[in-house]
Enzyme design. Structure first.
Site, short mmCIF file in Angstrom:
data_model
loop_
_atom_site.label_atom_id
_atom_site.label_comp_id
_atom_site.label_asym_id
_atom_site.label_seq_id
_atom_site.Cartn_x
_atom_site.Cartn_y
_atom_site.Cartn_z
N ARG A 105 4.18 0.31 2.67
CA ARG A 105 3.31 1.25 3.35
C ARG A 105 4.05 1.92 4.51
O ARG A 105 4.54 1.23 5.41
CB ARG A 105 2.07 0.52 3.88
CG ARG A 105 0.93 1.46 4.21
CD ARG A 105 -0.34 0.70 4.36
NE ARG A 105 -0.33 -0.03 5.62
CZ ARG A 105 -1.37 -0.13 6.42
NH1 ARG A 105 -2.50 0.42 6.08
NH2 ARG A 105 -1.29 -0.81 7.53
N THR A 109 2.47 7.47 8.00
CA THR A 109 1.49 8.18 7.15
C THR A 109 0.46 7.23 6.55
O THR A 109 -0.57 7.66 6.04
CB THR A 109 2.21 8.88 5.98
OG1 THR A 109 2.80 7.88 5.15
CG2 THR A 109 3.28 9.83 6.48
N ASP A 201 -3.01 -14.20 2.56
CA ASP A 201 -1.94 -13.37 1.97
C ASP A 201 -1.41 -14.07 0.71
O ASP A 201 -0.81 -15.14 0.79
CB ASP A 201 -0.82 -13.18 3.00
CG ASP A 201 0.23 -12.20 2.49
OD1 ASP A 201 0.40 -11.15 3.11
OD2 ASP A 201 0.88 -12.50 1.45
N ASP A 204 2.41 -14.80 0.63
CA ASP A 204 2.78 -15.89 1.53
C ASP A 204 2.34 -17.23 0.98
O ASP A 204 3.07 -18.23 1.05
CB ASP A 204 2.14 -15.69 2.92
CG ASP A 204 2.88 -14.64 3.74
OD1 ASP A 204 4.01 -14.28 3.35
OD2 ASP A 204 2.32 -14.18 4.75
N1 URA Z 1 -3.13 -8.73 0.11
C1 URA Z 1 -3.23 -10.07 0.23
O1 URA Z 1 -2.30 -10.80 -0.09
N2 URA Z 1 -4.38 -10.56 0.71
C2 URA Z 1 -5.43 -9.80 1.04
O2 URA Z 1 -6.47 -10.33 1.45
C3 URA Z 1 -5.31 -8.40 0.91
C4 URA Z 1 -4.14 -7.90 0.43
#
Ligand code: URA
Length: 210
Positions: A105, A109, A201, A204
């Protein structure tokens, strides 16, 4: 697929997903559960693969037996979390062709920018399944599907583990022809773009990074 969104409510998927959501689930267990769920979801998302028949001989007689028709399907992983879904699916569909889309990202922008794109040829003749565990804002998913369509893909499905209503709406607006298959439709996004209640995430949690 007639429905734009299919939530697969199979008890095994729902149970495994709950274990994945729990914050104390270890990296190893999270990865193993994702692998198992991806195989169950693969079953659902490939339901409409084209079939033909082949004349074979059983030990007792000949028969016209069902086999998959046409070119091998293409699994497209959105890096990096998509690889968790991809690994499990490849165990079930070992002959699938595989592609990767990398997007980041742009902080100014806020738009997705491509940094990697490598996909199988003849995409126009394959069922193309895009895999990413989390359909959050839908911006990167919509951008990935844009790129695949530019490469000729016509018969596309999007497979995720969790979807936010915002992401589903974004995909429906950008790609109404792309059915979404997910294990759960969660409540909403928080102000950082994480899915609530979600699982954190996904990258992660699957790779043990922070
Ligand atoms: N990406 C992720 O890994 N977790 C989220 O909650 C949103 C996007």
């Amino acid at each position: 697929m007639k429905e734009h969104l299919t939530v697969v409510k199979h008890p095994l998927i729902q149970h495994k997903l709950t274990l994945m959501r729990e914050k104390d689930t270890s990296t190893a267990v999270f990865r193993q559960l994702l692998r198992e769920i991806s195989q169950l979801l693969a079953y659902e998302v490939t339901y409409e693969l084209d079939m033909t028949t082949r004349r074979i001989e059983t030990p007792l007689q000949e028969m016209d037996a069902p086999v998959l028709a046409g070119r091998k399907l293409a699994l497209i992983s959105i890096l990096r979390a998509g690889n968790g879904l991809l690994d499990g699916m490849l165990e079930l569909i070992p002959s699938a062709r595989v592609g990767f889309v990398g997007l980041y990202r742009d902080e100014k922008t806020l738009k997705p920018v491509q940094y990697y794109f490598k996909v199988p040829d003849y995409l126009d003749e394959r069922m193309v399944i895009v895999v990413d565990p989390m359909l959050a804002t839908g911006n990167s998913s919509a951008a990935a599907v844009d790129l695949l369509k530019q490469s000729g893909a016509k018969n596309i499905r999007f497979l995720c583990l969790l979807a936010a209503p915002e992401g589903v709406a974004r995909m429906k607006e950008a790609h109404p022809d792309v059915p979404i298959v997910t294990a759960a439709l969660d409540e909403r996004l928080n102000d950082k773009g994480y899915i609530l209640p979600g699982l954190g995430d996904a990258g992660d949690r699957m790779y043990g990074t922070k």
